[in-house]
Design an enzyme around this catalytic site. Structure first.
Site, short mmCIF file in Angstrom:
data_model
loop_
_atom_site.label_atom_id
_atom_site.label_comp_id
_atom_site.label_asym_id
_atom_site.label_seq_id
_atom_site.Cartn_x
_atom_site.Cartn_y
_atom_site.Cartn_z
N THR A 51 0.50 -1.39 -0.04
CA THR A 51 0.17 0.05 -0.01
C THR A 51 0.79 1.09 0.16
OG1 THR A 51 -1.23 -1.12 1.50
CG2 THR A 51 -2.34 0.78 1.32
N ALA A 72 8.30 -9.16 -2.34
CA ALA A 72 7.78 -11.05 -2.61
C ALA A 72 7.17 -11.15 -3.03
CB ALA A 72 7.87 -11.47 -0.81
N MET A 142 -11.61 -3.48 1.43
CA MET A 142 -12.22 -2.35 0.29
C MET A 142 -12.23 -1.15 1.18
SD MET A 142 -12.97 -4.11 -3.02
CE MET A 142 -12.27 -5.55 -2.82
N ALA A 143 -13.02 -1.02 2.57
CA ALA A 143 -13.65 0.17 3.35
C ALA A 143 -12.23 1.44 3.38
CB ALA A 143 -13.99 -0.35 4.98
N HIS A 552 -6.01 -4.37 11.91
CA HIS A 552 -5.65 -3.12 11.60
C HIS A 552 -4.30 -2.97 11.85
CE1 HIS A 552 -9.75 -1.20 10.85
NE2 HIS A 552 -9.53 -1.98 9.52
N PRO A 597 -7.78 2.41 8.61
CA PRO A 597 -6.46 2.73 7.81
C PRO A 597 -5.94 3.30 6.66
CG PRO A 597 -6.16 0.39 8.58
CD PRO A 597 -7.48 0.16 8.81
N GLN A 598 -6.44 2.20 6.09
CA GLN A 598 -5.61 2.61 4.56
C GLN A 598 -5.63 3.71 4.19
OE1 GLN A 598 -7.33 0.26 1.04
NE2 GLN A 598 -9.10 0.80 1.53
C1 LIG Z 1 -7.93 -9.07 5.20
C2 LIG Z 1 -7.28 -7.90 5.81
C3 LIG Z 1 -7.82 -6.54 5.81
C4 LIG Z 1 -8.27 -5.34 6.07
N1 LIG Z 1 -9.46 -4.34 5.77
C5 LIG Z 1 -9.42 -3.59 5.57
C6 LIG Z 1 -10.24 -2.66 5.46
O1 LIG Z 1 -11.73 -2.22 5.22
N2 LIG Z 1 -10.43 -0.91 5.73
C7 LIG Z 1 -8.61 -0.71 5.36
O2 LIG Z 1 -8.67 0.74 5.32
N3 LIG Z 1 -7.84 -1.06 6.20
C8 LIG Z 1 -8.28 -2.36 6.32
N4 LIG Z 1 -7.17 -3.76 6.11
C9 LIG Z 1 -5.67 -2.92 6.85
C10 LIG Z 1 -4.45 -1.81 5.65
O3 LIG Z 1 -5.14 -2.47 4.14
C11 LIG Z 1 -3.55 -2.16 5.74
O4 LIG Z 1 -3.24 -1.52 7.19
C12 LIG Z 1 -2.49 -1.36 5.01
O5 LIG Z 1 -2.80 -1.68 3.38
C13 LIG Z 1 -1.77 -1.85 5.65
O6 LIG Z 1 -0.12 -1.22 4.35
P1 LIG Z 1 1.58 -0.79 4.29
O7 LIG Z 1 1.75 -0.27 3.28
O8 LIG Z 1 1.49 -0.68 5.87
O9 LIG Z 1 1.98 -2.58 4.44
P2 LIG Z 1 1.13 -3.61 2.96
O10 LIG Z 1 0.20 -3.31 2.24
O11 LIG Z 1 0.78 -5.12 3.32
O12 LIG Z 1 2.59 -3.67 2.39
C14 LIG Z 1 3.60 -4.54 2.62
C15 LIG Z 1 4.06 -4.85 1.62
O13 LIG Z 1 5.68 -5.74 1.64
C16 LIG Z 1 5.57 -6.64 0.93
N5 LIG Z 1 6.81 -7.34 2.01
C17 LIG Z 1 6.61 -8.01 3.44
N6 LIG Z 1 7.64 -8.37 3.69
C18 LIG Z 1 8.81 -7.99 2.24
C19 LIG Z 1 10.31 -8.38 2.01
N7 LIG Z 1 10.89 -9.56 3.09
N8 LIG Z 1 10.65 -8.56 0.31
C20 LIG Z 1 9.67 -8.20 -0.35
N9 LIG Z 1 8.75 -7.34 0.06
C21 LIG Z 1 8.16 -7.89 1.71
C22 LIG Z 1 4.51 -7.26 1.46
O14 LIG Z 1 4.50 -8.44 0.26
C23 LIG Z 1 3.85 -6.82 0.90
O15 LIG Z 1 3.70 -6.09 -0.20
C24 LIG Z 1 -7.17 -4.59 5.79
C25 LIG Z 1 -5.85 -5.92 5.62
C26 LIG Z 1 -6.05 -6.73 5.86
C27 LIG Z 1 -5.13 -8.12 5.56
#
Ligand SMILES: Cc1cc2nc3c(=O)[nH]c(=O)nc-3n(C[C@H](O)[C@H](O)[C@H](O)COP(=O)(O)OP(=O)(O)OC[C@H]3O[C@@H](n4cnc5c(N)ncnc54)[C@H](O)[C@@H]3O)c2cc1C
Ligand SMILES: *[C@@H]1O[C@H](CO)[C@@H](O)[C@H](O)[C@H]1NC(C)=O
Ligand SMILES: *[C@@H]1O[C@H](CO)[C@@H](O)[C@H](O)[C@H]1NC(C)=O
Ligand SMILES: *[C@@H]1O[C@H](CO)[C@@H](O)[C@H](O)[C@H]1NC(C)=O
Ligand SMILES: *[C@@H]1O[C@H](CO)[C@@H](O)[C@H](O)[C@H]1NC(C)=O
Ligand SMILES: *[C@@H]1O[C@H](CO)[C@@H](O)[C@H](O)[C@H]1NC(C)=O
Ligand SMILES: *[C@@H]1O[C@H](CO)[C@@H](O)[C@H](O)[C@H]1NC(C)=O
Ligand SMILES: *[C@@H]1O[C@H](CO)[C@@H](O)[C@H](O)[C@H]1NC(C)=O
Length: 616
Positions: A51, A72, A142-143, A552, A597-598
């Protein structure tokens, strides 16, 4: 002589131009955005194509910098098909199973399982986390909504920067998204109309961002009844919705859905595809980051592996870690950044002693009270083969019907005085320290297929989420390798204040279910947990045994003023004690923001990209 050479020179010039044009074109062709594995050098190396990672990477690449992204996973559209793409499948994705023995989905999910949770009946929880381009934005439900003005003010105060107030962040919410106004003709339920704040989003023109946000083109008919139930306990429908800095009462939520095709909008479909078409961004996919490399305390690159082939990506300017709430602290620790004693015990040379790495994990949990209903729901319709066929026809013909929609009706509140009358003095004062506009509880309306034999069309599911957990979990490492999972303690219900708030929220669910307005559709008695669960002790025990996560989790590399106070990154996400290294993802939230949180993850990534481009 010259006259003889002239045509030849002309031909050579034309060939040269054509050749150059090919090079330029190759740099812009989509296929060339996916790097051939092997050593490479970029201005910025971004770890994690999720994200935040794809958002930062796209903006940096658009500024003219060379950017390499390490992800990954692969492409979820290929690896997981319509399960990941069609909104109506979001809640039925098997990766969402929270149980220890879950159906593995290794192409899109990290298969993380927590340690036994002492506050939650010793359960081990499978915690879905996106392992694919798009990260968790490709797996979430997707919220889309934003937190409150008071919550962002609290962030600003904690880190000593006005850059995190609502007013300062608003331009980044605005530039990350494009809202399509609601299509009331497609919304099947006439009593689910609403008003919203039209100024909260960019809706047209070049200033809109790539992430698609829209209102559902289908309303789960059961949700209109939950709106009635929540109104009964005092949560009226908001006239502005949840994107203007307040979270109070109920509303039909916006979602990250492209309404033209009724498909998921992720950081991959939005930022990455835009960057592939418009910049020189390079993606190393199916590539895992193993270690951040340092020279004299400056991050200079990342060692990675693609399908067993190891190589090095060198960063001329910075390494940006966006690997998410569990893997970002893990990567810092295996690279020598974290609590000194832990690193030393594993023989890892300490590059920066930061006690806060992996600490401070905050996770919102939820639980539901269920009762039978005679109203139809998305779940009941899709469970019935005849109705499901109609739904498929609606989806394919004109992007209408149950498959087009994920979330539904949600509501927020601070518990009313009557609910908090018996709270301990400690709980009362902890809650009083939260911002005045920060809700403590979110209510989510949902449903499952009912038991038709018993005259139950839908099993109604009304849940409460604890938005401001006081319990703290942690992420740590048990080996030196990123190929092993991190050790995760989600910390659920360890703090007595969370237990008190959870019991009070549970009682609110029962109050809502008692709404007289539900009588046309409510059938039978409470089916879960049922009449046997009555005393506060019974309620709490049932919650410990049944609460699950809403995915979250945050704050494992908290932004703060300094390292001694537990901070891991400063107000521009630079990691304390080293140079050339930032963490940009949900792990830097200083505390769990209320709700989903997205929206804030995208806005934060936009903000830090702007900081980097401006030389901050
Ligand atoms: C099932 C689920 C439902 C959710 N529902 C909602 C919702 O409805 N609304 C909302 O607002 N939020 C929702 N969330 C929360 C929200 O999606 C997350 O908080 C947000 O997407 C996190 O973003 P990020 O960039 O921190 O991490 P991520 O988007 O998880 O990105 C981390 C990335 O790093 C990669 N990665 C990790 N380690 C390595 C490595 N060693 N080498 C290479 N790549 C690596 C991963 O593969 C991933 O692509 C939900 C989350 C989940 C899991
Ligand atoms: C999803 O794909 C499956 C298998 O190809 C198909 O049967 C189903 O109809 C698809 N669903 C939608 C909503 O398109
Ligand atoms: C909403 O409208 C639908 C369609 O007219 C109707 O079936 C349903 O009973 C209504 N629900 C509520 C809560 O008013
Ligand atoms: C969409 O198509 C379905 C059937 O495929 C039809 O019943 C419905 O009226 C159409 N809706 C709109 C808004 O065109
Ligand atoms: C498909 O949708 C269109 C409007 O988008 C509608 O006119 C048509 O009737 C629908 N087709 C079927 C088979 O329902
Ligand atoms: C508070 O405690 C009293 C006495 O035990 C009890 O009757 C009442 O129901 C409790 N209130 C709440 C909101 O739990
Ligand atoms: C459904 O209801 C019928 C009639 O009340 C009952 O006999 C049956 O056990 C129920 N089925 C399930 C799966 O609960
Ligand atoms: C560290 O930050 C905290 C606030 O988080 C502050 O109280 C403290 O004075 C700071 N310490 C140093 C050494 O700057």
């Amino acid at each position: 002589m010259l006259s003889v050479l002239q045509p030849l020179l002309f031909v050579l010039l034309v060939l040269l131009l054509a050749f150059c044009k090919t090079i330029v074109a190759v740099n812009r062709l989509p296929s060339s955005a996916f790097a051939v594995p092997g050593d490479a050098t970029y201005d910025y190396v971004v770890v994690g194509g999720g994200t935040a990672g794809l958002t930062v990477a796209a903006r940096l690449a658009a500024s003219g910098a060379s950017v390499g992204v390490i992800e990954a996973g692969g492409a979820y559209e290929l690896d997981n098909g319509n399960y990941s793409v069609v909104p109506g499948y979001a809640f039925t994705e098997p990766a969402l199973a929270p149980v220890e023995f879950f159906p593995p989905r290794p192409l899109i999910d990290w298969s993380l399982v927590s340690q036994p949770l002492t506050g939650a009946a010793g359960r081990r929880i499978h915690y879905a986390a996106g392992k694919t381009l798009g990260g968790s934005s490709a797996l979430n439900t997707m919220a889309y909504h934003r937190a409150t003005k008071g919550a962002y003010q609290r962030w600003a105060s904690l880190v000593g920067s006005t850059a995190y107030t609502w007013d300062s962040l608003f331009p980044y919410f605005f530039k990350s998204t494009k809202l399509t106004p609601p299509n009331f003709a497609k919304r099947n339920t006439p009593n689910a109309t609403f008003t919203y704040d039209k100024a909260a989003f960019c809706t047209t023109g070049p200033n809109c961002g790539p992430l698609q946000v829209s209102y559902a083109q289908w309303v789960d008919p059961t949700n209109t009844w939950f709106a009635v139930a929540l109104k009964f306990i005092g949560l009226a429908t908001s006239s502005v919705g949840f994107n203007s800095g307040s979270l109070s009462g109920g509303a039909y939520t916006t979602g990250t859905i492209d309404p033209t095709h009724a498909t998921r909008s992720s950081s991959e479909t939005s930022y990455l595809r835009w960057a592939i078409a418009n910049t020189g961004l390079m993606v190393h996919y199916r590539t895992q980051a193993l270690k951040i490399l340092f020279t004299s305390g400056k991050a200079t690159g990342v060692s990675v592996v693609t399908e067993g082939f190891p190589y090095t990506l060198t960063a001329k300017k910075e390494v940006i870690v966006s690997a998410g709430v569990f893997h970002s602290p893990q990567l810092l620790m295996v690279s020598g950044i974290g609590p000194q004693a832990k690193l030393t015990s594993l023989g890892i040379p300490v590059i920066s002693n930061l006690p806060g790495v992996g600490q401070n994990l905050q996770d919102q949990i939820f639980f539901a009270v269920q009762n039978g209903l005679t109203s139809a729901s998305t779940a009941s319709i899709l469970a019935d083969p005849a109705q499901q066929a109609v739904a498929l026809q609606q989806y394919l013909n004109n992007t209408s019907g149950p498959y087009t929609s994920a979330g539904g009706y949600i509501a927020f509140e601070k518990l009313p005085a009557a609910s908090r009358a018996n709270f301990s003095a400690r709980t009362t004062s902890l809650l009083a320290a939260l911002p005045a506009d920060m809700p403590e509880i979110e209510y989510l309306a949902g449903g499952f297929p009912g038991n038709a034999t018993a005259g139950i069309t839908t099993t109604g599911d009304l849940s409460a989420t604890l938005l401001a957990p006081f319990s703290r979990g942690s992420v740590t490492i048990s080996s030196l390798s990123m190929l092993d999972s991190p050790a995760i303690d989600l910390g659920w219900l360890k703090d007595a204040a969370d237990a008190e708030v959870a019991v009070a929220a549970f009682k609110r669910l029962r109050q809502a279910w008692s709404a007289p307005g539900l009588s046309p559709v409510k059938v039978g008695l409470e089916s879960r947990p049922g009449a046997a669960v009555q005393t506060d002790a019974q309620i709490l025990q049932w919650i410990r045994e049944n609460a699950i996560q809403i995915w979250h989790a945050s704050s494992t590399n908290a932004m703060g003023m300094n390292a001694t106070a537990g901070g891991v990154v400063d107000k521009t996400c630079k990691v304390f004690g080293v140079t050339g290294l930032r963490v940009v993802d949900i792990s830097v939230f200083p505390f769990a923001l209320p709700g989903h949180p997205q929206a804030t993850v995208y806005a934060l990534a936009e903000k830090i990209a702007a900081d980097i481009i401006a030389g901050r």
